[in-house]
Design a protein around this motif. Structure first.
Motif, mmCIF file in Angstrom:
data_model
loop_
_atom_site.group_PDB
_atom_site.id
_atom_site.type_symbol
_atom_site.label_atom_id
_atom_site.label_comp_id
_atom_site.label_asym_id
_atom_site.label_seq_id
_atom_site.Cartn_x
_atom_site.Cartn_y
_atom_site.Cartn_z
ATOM 1 N N ASP A 188 0.831 -1.207 0.000
ATOM 2 C CA ASP A 188 0.000 0.000 0.000
ATOM 3 C C ASP A 188 0.863 1.254 0.000
ATOM 4 O O ASP A 188 1.794 1.363 0.797
ATOM 5 N N VAL A 189 0.521 2.206 -0.855
ATOM 6 C CA VAL A 189 1.206 3.494 -0.831
ATOM 7 C C VAL A 189 0.357 4.449 0.017
ATOM 8 O O VAL A 189 -0.805 4.673 -0.276
ATOM 9 N N CYS A 190 0.932 4.953 1.123
ATOM 10 C CA CYS A 190 0.168 5.824 2.029
ATOM 11 C C CYS A 190 0.191 7.268 1.566
ATOM 12 O O CYS A 190 -0.794 7.967 1.650
ATOM 13 N N SER A 191 1.359 7.749 1.151
ATOM 14 C CA SER A 191 1.397 9.129 0.677
ATOM 15 C C SER A 191 2.542 9.322 -0.286
ATOM 16 O O SER A 191 3.516 8.568 -0.300
ATOM 17 N N GLN A 192 2.393 10.326 -1.139
ATOM 18 C CA GLN A 192 3.452 10.751 -2.057
ATOM 19 C C GLN A 192 3.756 12.205 -1.708
ATOM 20 O O GLN A 192 2.848 13.015 -1.584
ATOM 21 N N VAL A 193 5.028 12.506 -1.520
ATOM 22 C CA VAL A 193 5.409 13.878 -1.177
ATOM 23 C C VAL A 193 6.445 14.352 -2.180
ATOM 24 O O VAL A 193 7.297 13.572 -2.605
ATOM 25 N N THR A 194 6.368 15.610 -2.567
ATOM 26 C CA THR A 194 7.403 16.187 -3.415
ATOM 27 C C THR A 194 8.004 17.386 -2.699
ATOM 28 O O THR A 194 7.280 18.266 -2.231
ATOM 29 N N VAL A 195 9.331 17.385 -2.578
ATOM 30 C CA VAL A 195 10.002 18.514 -1.923
ATOM 31 C C VAL A 195 11.166 18.979 -2.796
ATOM 32 O O VAL A 195 11.598 18.268 -3.702
ATOM 33 N N GLY A 196 11.661 20.167 -2.507
ATOM 34 C CA GLY A 196 12.822 20.685 -3.223
ATOM 35 C C GLY A 196 14.113 20.067 -2.677
ATOM 36 O O GLY A 196 14.095 19.316 -1.706
ATOM 37 N N SER A 197 15.238 20.416 -3.329
ATOM 38 C CA SER A 197 16.529 19.842 -2.918
ATOM 39 C C SER A 197 17.107 20.596 -1.731
ATOM 40 O O SER A 197 18.152 21.236 -1.846
#
Lengths: 425, 425
Positions: free
Chosen positions: A35-44
């Protein structure tokens, strides 16, 4: 098992790049029963990556970090994880050699900081990169698994497909085997398909079935976990039989091979040549036929006759046929198919005529399409369709249905008993 | 101003749907000068949404929630925010009336829970949905702004473009005006373009220039904030002039209009008809020409002559030309263009011949393409190109370069002085 996906990259946060990697890996994990609970995108930024790691560790055991493995200054994923987990980065000899060989072969100068791409976290298992430089890896630390993957889709996808999945299966699904098979359908919508087979496929515990649609084709992927390969295959065969029992007339193949390729290969295998006279599709059918490498063996040429005049002058459609029945007619589709076959001296001739829209033509509404299929020495087959009101969708559906008619003809399958296909012209 | 994006939906976490909404809105916010700090995707669970909200409030002032505004049981975004912010949901009369009218007009039965879609957070400003039912909204609470948007892309995009942007400009950029202009280029890569104009565009403080590429076209979007509209436009004109000074031969238009549409409209405006004889592109050029509504006014028909025999038999290419120069030659492209023009009685005739690949042909490497352009009473123009080693890329580039040749011809522009185009045949 629960997974968390962290994508790292400024180009994602500015919207320059669509994050298709997250969808790709989520789909693969789901098919493994993870199961994938969450996807997060952040900067470097170190602090943003660490904040996401902390949050993700609370929710899942499998933490997947995508991007930031390159040689640039803002590629800091490995370094950040190294200091966060207090785990050294060590040189992975095999990768270093691969980088040196790569630069030697390509006559490119090796940048000094390129050795950076050969560093892996101590204790991790490297994941091979067949299409690029940066090495991926998977590390167990405490109750968590950390996976690092490169950002470019053409490196990311093969690494997930060919190495990460295998590693995950070995680690977490290790006492069991994992098998999957993808079935492809045309001529049915995703919603219709779900309605017709939903009950049959939802009662197995060790089976996950994922249904998707793309460009008018619908796929059913059967994913099975079992104790032995034989058992897994038996499950798959059983489910496939149930599915095909209800949907056999829409089924055209397995795996990633699309309808166009299935039809081109059928023509090649049977040494058949094809031609077309196209009106509403304006060359799109022939463009599909010639998209593959061996096009020259199955296709010599064809004609686009868009206007009434050119149908008559170039394609020799009888003026009487046009006057009596119109160009949007069964009779015109038949003559187009037959004349194209004669002019281009092919085994199979396809005639495509209809109303792409948005306006009506000869009193026929948009989406009305006639497709003729002529074969030497046989009566010409013709079908009438009612598609959609949208021009480009109608053109696409006309091409695909013509291809599907060719498939049915070559395999000698009964014509589909489809609501959209009206055989009483 | 810092923004946080929270996408809500199980279909994103299973990878069934790619989250293109996040990229779309990030791109729009960036062009307004708003930084996106992170993008998060969670499932439709109250506790997950609240956890994300808390995290996002720490980092940004503008919290954007996408999805979960529909009438289904798992559409809980509004309800969750309502209880989290202790703000009531109230009925928005205008939206309710729109829903009733919508169902009346479409003869659809109105579901009982559909009134749910007309509820907005007390004190919020509603955002109109021109393409669907669910209403969007923006609410100020403390130091944060909360924005709620529907998930389906065809509702989401127009709402962002037509209503949210305006509202954000009014609220946060209100003392200034905001203007933008998108320039489109063909025949140059994104990297080349950045290299050639980077210095000219990076020195204005109130200007954000975003460069993107898609399907071989490159776009330069100039976004300006200024005190007056006049001042903003002056900035844009100044930057455009600098850009076009260096790249004028690649520039073909503004906004969202692609090269194919620009060329079709030029043909329509000038009342010119076109035809083609296609070899390697197999009908793709004509398919592009006929993709629009008014295709019948500019195109009557054309021919695909893939094999050497059919080039001779159907298209009347001289056998001597083929024997002496081969089919992959300037001479063959010229005859193809001229003969197609004569057979189909058009103003402009295009001839496309070359090596799509992956194999070589007549000793010529893949990517070698000749394009001829014939016009009544004038010498036929022919150009030689070297594209790529990939078959489908070569076919695509051949079609687009042929379209670009038509544009140059109609507008009487000098032939591009491009490395890829070798005029010394």
């Amino acid at each position: 098992m629960k997974a968390e996906i962290i994508s790292i990259g400024t180009e994602l946060l500015t919207g320059k790049v669509v994050n298709s990697n997250a969808a790709f890996i989520s789909n693969e994990l789901t098919s493994l029963g993870i199961d994938v609970c969450s996807q997060v995108t952040v900067g470097s930024y170190t602090q943003d990556i660490i904040a996401s790691l902390k949050k993700s560790e609370e929710r899942g055991e499998l933490i997947i970090l995508i991007g930031g493995l390159g040689p640039s200054e803002d590629d800091i994923t490995k370094q950040t994880l190294s200091s966060y987990l207090e785990t050294d980065l060590i040189l992975h000899k095999e990768t270093e050699e691969r980088i040196i060989t790569y630069h030697k072969n390509s006559e490119l100068k090796m940048p000094e900081n390129n050795q950076l791409q050969a560093l892996i976290l101590a204790g991790s298992t490297p994941l091979k990169n067949d299409t690029g430089i940066a090495v991926g890896m998977i590390l167990t630390k405490g109750s968590h698994q950390y996976v690092l993957l490169p950002g470019p889709a053409d490196e990311f996808r093969p690494m997930v497909k060919n190495y990460l999945k295998e590693e995950l299966i070995k680690r977490f699904i290790d006492t069991q085997v994992f098998e999957s098979r993808k079935l492809r359908f045309f001529g049915i919508t995703e919603a219709e398909l779900v309605e017709r087979i939903g009950e049959d496929i939802n009662k197995y515990e060790q089976v996950v079935v994922t249904i998707n649609s793309c460009e008018e084709e619908v796929t059913v992927k059967i994913n099975v976990r079992a104790d032995t390969r034989k058992e897994a295959e038996n499950y798959i065969d059983e489910i496939q039989m149930k599915v095909l029992n209800k949907l056999n007339s829409y089924f055209f193949g397995y795996g990633e091979k699309k309808l166009t390729d299935v039809v081109k290969d059928l023509l090649l295998e049977r040494s058949l040549t094809i031609t077309a006279a196209e009106s509403l599709t304006g060359g799109a059918f022939m463009s599909a036929i010639t998209s593959g490498e061996s096009a020259g063996s199955i296709f010599e040429g064809g004609v686009v006759a868009y206007s009434e005049d050119k149908k008559h002058q170039v394609l020799n459609i009888n003026q009487e046929t046009i006057d009596e029945f119109g160009v949007v007619s069964k009779q015109c589709a038949v003559e187009m198919a037959e004349n194209a076959r004669r002019i281009f001296d092919a085994d199979i001739g396809i005639g495509l005529t209809g109303v792409a829209g948005p306006g009506s033509l000869e009193g026929q509404i948009p989406g009305t399409v006639f497709i003729g299929l002529s074969y030497k020495g046989e009566d010409t087959n013709v079908q009438r369709f009612h598609f959609d009101y949208r021009r480009n969708k109608n053109r696409k559906l006309a091409v695909l249905n013509a291809l599907d008619m060719v498939r049915h003809f070559i395999l000698n399958l009964p014509t589909k008993n489809d609501a959209k296909c009206d055989k009483n012209l």
